[in-house]
Design a protein around this motif. Structure first.
Motif, short mmCIF file in Angstrom:
data_model
loop_
_atom_site.label_atom_id
_atom_site.label_comp_id
_atom_site.label_asym_id
_atom_site.label_seq_id
_atom_site.Cartn_x
_atom_site.Cartn_y
_atom_site.Cartn_z
N UNK A 85 0.82 -1.20 0.00
CA UNK A 85 0.00 0.00 0.00
C UNK A 85 0.87 1.26 0.00
N UNK A 86 0.40 2.27 -0.70
CA UNK A 86 1.15 3.51 -0.79
C UNK A 86 1.37 4.15 0.56
N UNK A 87 0.33 4.13 1.42
CA UNK A 87 0.48 4.80 2.72
C UNK A 87 1.54 4.14 3.56
N UNK A 88 1.74 2.82 3.39
CA UNK A 88 2.78 2.15 4.16
C UNK A 88 4.16 2.59 3.69
N UNK A 89 4.32 2.72 2.37
CA UNK A 89 5.59 3.15 1.83
C UNK A 89 5.92 4.56 2.31
N UNK A 90 4.95 5.44 2.27
CA UNK A 90 5.18 6.81 2.72
C UNK A 90 5.54 6.85 4.19
N UNK A 91 4.87 6.04 5.00
CA UNK A 91 5.21 5.98 6.42
C UNK A 91 6.61 5.49 6.64
N UNK A 92 7.03 4.50 5.86
CA UNK A 92 8.39 3.99 5.96
C UNK A 92 9.39 5.07 5.62
N UNK A 93 9.10 5.84 4.57
CA UNK A 93 10.00 6.91 4.17
C UNK A 93 10.15 7.95 5.27
N UNK A 94 9.06 8.27 5.93
CA UNK A 94 9.12 9.25 7.01
C UNK A 94 10.09 8.81 8.09
N UNK A 95 10.14 7.51 8.36
CA UNK A 95 11.05 6.99 9.37
C UNK A 95 12.49 6.96 8.87
N UNK A 117 25.17 1.54 5.27
CA UNK A 117 26.17 0.49 5.51
C UNK A 117 25.61 -0.91 5.58
N UNK A 118 24.37 -1.06 6.01
CA UNK A 118 23.80 -2.40 6.17
C UNK A 118 23.01 -2.87 4.96
N UNK A 119 23.02 -2.08 3.90
CA UNK A 119 22.30 -2.47 2.70
C UNK A 119 20.79 -2.51 2.93
N UNK A 120 20.10 -3.11 2.00
CA UNK A 120 18.65 -3.26 2.14
C UNK A 120 17.87 -2.03 1.73
N UNK A 121 18.56 -0.92 1.52
CA UNK A 121 17.90 0.32 1.12
C UNK A 121 18.75 1.02 0.08
N UNK A 143 14.39 2.36 -3.00
CA UNK A 143 14.08 0.94 -3.12
C UNK A 143 14.41 0.25 -1.81
N UNK A 144 13.48 -0.55 -1.34
CA UNK A 144 13.76 -1.38 -0.18
C UNK A 144 13.05 -2.70 -0.39
N UNK A 145 13.82 -3.78 -0.47
CA UNK A 145 13.29 -5.11 -0.78
C UNK A 145 12.46 -5.00 -2.06
#
Length: 228
Positions: A2-12, A213-217, A64-66
């Protein structure tokens, strides 16, 4: 996803819309003939002296994340301060000198994305709103190489998150290689990333890739163009 989840992740994840609006014009900043400061040297190494000629800059901010992908495209005309934001199916053009509530919310994303792309220029634009300290020799947080470090701490008034600190790591050419963001000037970094994959766009030295440093993003820029 969902878009709102992605946006919330970005905020963090991101330094987000935490930058103070420039006290000086983003078109030009007056300097004197005195010895240049470290912030000035960093800004000029990234092509700040060419900024005064820029009529329009376009870029797409990507994360990009996962399996998730997020992007938003910006077109900015700095001399008139008109911005066009494109995110998904939504497009908004607004004047940064006259923003309603919708434009103000959108502008928070613009400040964030532009800071990731052009933080060395903000060293000039924000120069009245931070204090700084230069360390001649420090260990960069990701490569663990010995570099110079510039620490800036934003004032406790104004902006989206006042009092935050940034550590810029660079070598003798004054090109930023890594940085750390420290929320509220806390001792431990809240986020560190590289500055790499530089490209010269009409005299502006812009880093297209920021790796953690830990990758994934993966945080990167595409569609970079500058018109004079």
């Amino acid at each position: 996803m969902k878009t709102y989840y992605i946006v919330g992740l970005l905020t963090f994840l991101m330094i987000s819309a935490c930058k103070t609006e420039p006290k000086k014009s983003e078109d030009t900043v007056e300097t004197t003939e005195t010895e240049k400061t470290i912030p000035e040297l960093i800004a000029e190494a990234h092509g700040f002296n060419n900024w005064k000629d820029v009529e329009e800059i376009t870029f797409t901010f990507n994360v990009d994340r996962d399996s998730m992908h997020f992007e938003r495209k910006w077109d900015w005309k700095p001399k008139t301060n008109m911005v066009t934001a494109i995110s998904g199916a939504d497009t908004l053009t607004y004047d940064r000198a006259d923003m309603d509530s919708i434009a103000q919310k959108t502008n928070g994303g613009f400040i964030n994305d532009r800071y990731w792309l052009m933080a060395p220029f903000n060293l000039m634009w924000d120069s009245n709103n931070y204090s700084y300290e230069h360390t001649a020799e420090a260990i960069a947080p990701i490569s663990e190489e010995s570099m110079q470090k510039l620490t800036i701490v934003y004032a406790n008034e104004g902006g989206y998150t006042p009092g935050d600190a940034y550590d810029f790591y660079f070598k003798d050419d004054f090109i930023v290689r890594e940085w750390a963001y420290r929320k509220s000037n806390q001792e431990e970094p809240s986020l560190v990333s590289t500055w790499e994959d530089y490209v010269d766009v009409e005299g502006l030295q812009l880093a297209r890739q920021h790796n953690r440093p830990n990758g994934g993003l993966s945080l990167y820029f595409t569609g970079l163009s500058v018109s004079k």
